[in-house]
Design a protein around this motif. Structure first.
Motif, PDB file in Angstrom:
ATOM      1  N   LEU A 105       0.806  -1.286   0.053  1.00 31.36           N
ATOM      2  CA  LEU A 105       0.051  -0.002  -0.222  1.00 31.36           C
ATOM      3  C   LEU A 105       0.854   1.374  -0.190  1.00 31.36           C
ATOM      4  N   LEU A 106       0.491   2.098  -0.907  1.00 30.75           N
ATOM      5  CA  LEU A 106       1.027   3.474  -0.935  1.00 30.75           C
ATOM      6  C   LEU A 106       0.786   4.670  -0.027  1.00 30.75           C
ATOM      7  N   LEU A 107       1.590   5.052   1.135  1.00 29.30           N
ATOM      8  CA  LEU A 107       1.222   5.845   1.901  1.00 29.30           C
ATOM      9  C   LEU A 107       2.146   6.730   2.278  1.00 29.30           C
ATOM     10  N   HIS A 108       2.086   8.130   2.816  1.00 33.35           N
ATOM     11  CA  HIS A 108       3.075   9.053   3.403  1.00 33.35           C
ATOM     12  C   HIS A 108       3.589   8.395   4.472  1.00 33.35           C
ATOM     13  N   GLU A 109       4.790   8.795   4.962  1.00 28.42           N
ATOM     14  CA  GLU A 109       5.673   8.123   6.137  1.00 28.42           C
ATOM     15  C   GLU A 109       4.894   8.715   7.216  1.00 28.42           C
ATOM     16  N   ARG A 110       4.141   9.799   7.174  1.00 28.38           N
ATOM     17  CA  ARG A 110       3.823  10.347   8.371  1.00 28.38           C
ATOM     18  C   ARG A 110       2.449   9.363   8.860  1.00 28.38           C
ATOM     19  N   GLU A 111       1.878   8.956   7.730  1.00 32.36           N
ATOM     20  CA  GLU A 111       0.583   8.124   7.885  1.00 32.36           C
ATOM     21  C   GLU A 111       0.912   6.923   8.478  1.00 32.36           C
ATOM     22  N   ILE A 112       2.057   6.276   7.811  1.00 33.25           N
ATOM     23  CA  ILE A 112       2.605   5.107   8.345  1.00 33.25           C
ATOM     24  C   ILE A 112       2.789   5.004   9.877  1.00 33.25           C
ATOM     25  N   GLU A 113       3.550   6.085  10.185  1.00 33.52           N
ATOM     26  CA  GLU A 113       3.989   6.331  11.702  1.00 33.52           C
ATOM     27  C   GLU A 113       2.766   6.163  12.579  1.00 33.52           C
ATOM     28  N   LYS A 114       1.887   6.896  12.261  1.00 32.27           N
ATOM     29  CA  LYS A 114       0.446   6.973  12.859  1.00 32.27           C
ATOM     30  C   LYS A 114      -0.018   5.661  12.969  1.00 32.27           C
ATOM     31  N   PHE A 115      -0.086   4.853  11.876  1.00 33.76           N
ATOM     32  CA  PHE A 115      -0.433   3.385  12.073  1.00 33.76           C
ATOM     33  C   PHE A 115       0.364   2.716  13.163  1.00 33.76           C
ATOM     34  N   VAL A 116       1.784   2.650  12.821  1.00 33.67           N
ATOM     35  CA  VAL A 116       2.450   2.061  13.875  1.00 33.67           C
ATOM     36  C   VAL A 116       2.012   2.285  15.335  1.00 33.67           C
ATOM     37  N   GLY A 117       2.065   3.539  15.585  1.00 31.43           N
ATOM     38  CA  GLY A 117       1.578   4.071  17.072  1.00 31.43           C
ATOM     39  C   GLY A 117       0.286   3.415  17.426  1.00 31.43           C
ATOM     40  N   ALA A 118      -0.504   3.546  16.321  1.00 34.45           N
ATOM     41  CA  ALA A 118      -2.000   3.047  16.819  1.00 34.45           C
ATOM     42  C   ALA A 118      -2.081   1.505  17.072  1.00 34.45           C
ATOM     43  N   VAL A 119      -1.464   0.908  16.250  1.00 37.89           N
ATOM     44  CA  VAL A 119      -1.719  -0.572  16.251  1.00 37.89           C
ATOM     45  C   VAL A 119      -0.613  -1.214  17.412  1.00 37.89           C
ATOM     46  N   GLU A 120       0.550  -0.526  17.859  1.00 35.23           N
ATOM     47  CA  GLU A 120       1.247  -1.035  18.943  1.00 35.23           C
ATOM     48  C   GLU A 120       0.649  -0.689  20.056  1.00 35.23           C
ATOM     49  N   ARG A 121       0.258   0.692  20.407  1.00 37.03           N
ATOM     50  CA  ARG A 121       0.171   1.135  21.625  1.00 37.03           C
ATOM     51  C   ARG A 121      -1.527   1.003  22.046  1.00 37.03           C
ATOM     52  N   LYS A 122      -2.241   1.279  21.066  1.00 35.41           N
ATOM     53  CA  LYS A 122      -3.668   1.375  21.418  1.00 35.41           C
ATOM     54  C   LYS A 122      -4.291  -0.154  21.021  1.00 35.41           C
ATOM     55  N   GLY A 123      -3.758  -0.919  20.272  1.00 36.24           N
ATOM     56  CA  GLY A 123      -4.148  -2.166  20.143  1.00 36.24           C
ATOM     57  C   GLY A 123      -5.347  -2.081  18.894  1.00 36.24           C
ATOM     58  N   MET A 124      -5.048  -1.275  17.999  1.00 37.21           N
ATOM     59  CA  MET A 124      -6.083  -1.136  16.977  1.00 37.21           C
ATOM     60  C   MET A 124      -5.547  -2.013  15.865  1.00 37.21           C
ATOM     61  N   THR A 125      -6.519  -2.103  14.672  1.00 33.25           N
ATOM     62  CA  THR A 125      -6.193  -2.839  13.454  1.00 33.25           C
ATOM     63  C   THR A 125      -6.547  -2.070  12.543  1.00 33.25           C
ATOM     64  N   LEU A 126      -5.946  -2.377  11.379  1.00 33.65           N
ATOM     65  CA  LEU A 126      -5.968  -1.720  10.017  1.00 33.65           C
ATOM     66  C   LEU A 126      -6.695  -2.525   9.269  1.00 33.65           C
ATOM     67  N   VAL A 127      -7.985  -1.790   8.956  1.00 38.91           N
ATOM     68  CA  VAL A 127      -9.101  -2.740   8.139  1.00 38.91           C
ATOM     69  C   VAL A 127      -9.307  -2.124   6.621  1.00 38.91           C
ATOM     70  N   PRO A 128      -9.179  -2.909   5.651  1.00 38.71           N
ATOM     71  CA  PRO A 128      -9.776  -2.360   4.394  1.00 38.71           C
ATOM     72  C   PRO A 128     -11.050  -2.117   4.351  1.00 38.71           C
ATOM     73  N   LEU A 129     -11.699  -0.995   4.028  1.00 38.95           N
ATOM     74  CA  LEU A 129     -13.273  -0.923   3.811  1.00 38.95           C
ATOM     75  C   LEU A 129     -13.678  -0.963   2.313  1.00 38.95           C
ATOM     76  N   MET A 130     -12.892  -0.622   1.380  1.00 38.33           N
ATOM     77  CA  MET A 130     -13.609  -0.835   0.011  1.00 38.33           C
ATOM     78  C   MET A 130     -12.264  -0.435  -0.947  1.00 38.33           C
ATOM     79  N   VAL A 131     -12.224  -1.139  -2.104  1.00 36.49           N
ATOM     80  CA  VAL A 131     -11.151  -0.870  -3.041  1.00 36.49           C
ATOM     81  C   VAL A 131     -12.142  -0.316  -4.370  1.00 36.49           C
ATOM     82  N   TYR A 132     -11.340   0.794  -4.927  1.00 34.37           N
ATOM     83  CA  TYR A 132     -12.260   1.448  -5.907  1.00 34.37           C
ATOM     84  C   TYR A 132     -11.224   2.310  -6.927  1.00 34.37           C
ATOM     85  N   PHE A 133     -11.534   2.880  -7.803  1.00 37.88           N
ATOM     86  CA  PHE A 133     -10.953   3.548  -8.830  1.00 37.88           C
ATOM     87  C   PHE A 133     -11.292   4.976  -8.678  1.00 37.88           C
TER      88      PHE A 133
END
Length: 160
Positions: free
Chosen positions: A90-118
């Motif tokens: 998945l192509l994301l900005h580094e700042r967004e990836i860092e936000k994901f790392v913090g949320a997944v490790e510290r808060k116990g959250m999950t990254l869920v895909p909601l939809m694929v679209y053009f």
């Protein structure tokens, strides 16, 4: 003063949707991510063939990967056809990836895909959500609330 509109992405053609995610998770934040695809994967997506019902995303080595998403082989593809369930970057900005790392490790959250679209420029995108899992009693309560809202709207319409 008018209420601010939520962030929406311009979705020209929705290919796959994960409806179960809204039932199983509390959606906190939504992000738009690009998909690194091979040629036959794009053709299969344009044909409307994809499933993200059992998929999830994870962060590995500073990159985000979409795991277990099924894009079946393209029917007119040759021997260079793609593997249907391969991990896709998945192509994301580094700042967004860092936000994901913090949320997944510290808060116990999950990254869920909601939809694929053009989108309007013809690029394949994934709407990715930071989500927290629901317990069984939470699911029952959300179903009860949804039913009550539907019944309330029906009563207001009939008597209104």
């Amino acid at each position: 003063m008018a209420r601010p509109k939520p962030v929406t992405f311009d979705k020209l053609k929705i290919v796959a949707e994960n409806r179960r995610a809204r039932y199983d998770y509390y959606i906190e934040d939504k992000f738009e991510a690009g998909l690194a695809l091979q040629g036959t994967e794009v053709k299969a997506l344009r044909a409307g063939e994809a499933s993200i019902a059992e998929s999830y995303a994870e962060v590995k080595d500073g990159q985000v990967w979409l795991i277990n998403a099924n894009i079946p082989e393209y029917s007119h593809g040759n021997r260079l056809n793609h593997e249907p369930r391969r991990p896709r970057k998945l192509l994301l900005h580094e700042r967004e990836i860092e936000k994901f790392v913090g949320a997944v490790e510290r808060k116990g959250m999950t990254l869920v895909p909601l939809m694929v679209y053009f989108n309007s420029t013809g690029r394949a995108k994934v709407e990715l959500a930071l989500a927290k899992g629901k317990q069984t009693h939470d699911k029952r309560a959300s179903t009860k609330d949804r039913d009550w809202k539907r019944d309330k709207a029906r009563l207001m319409r009939d008597r209104g």
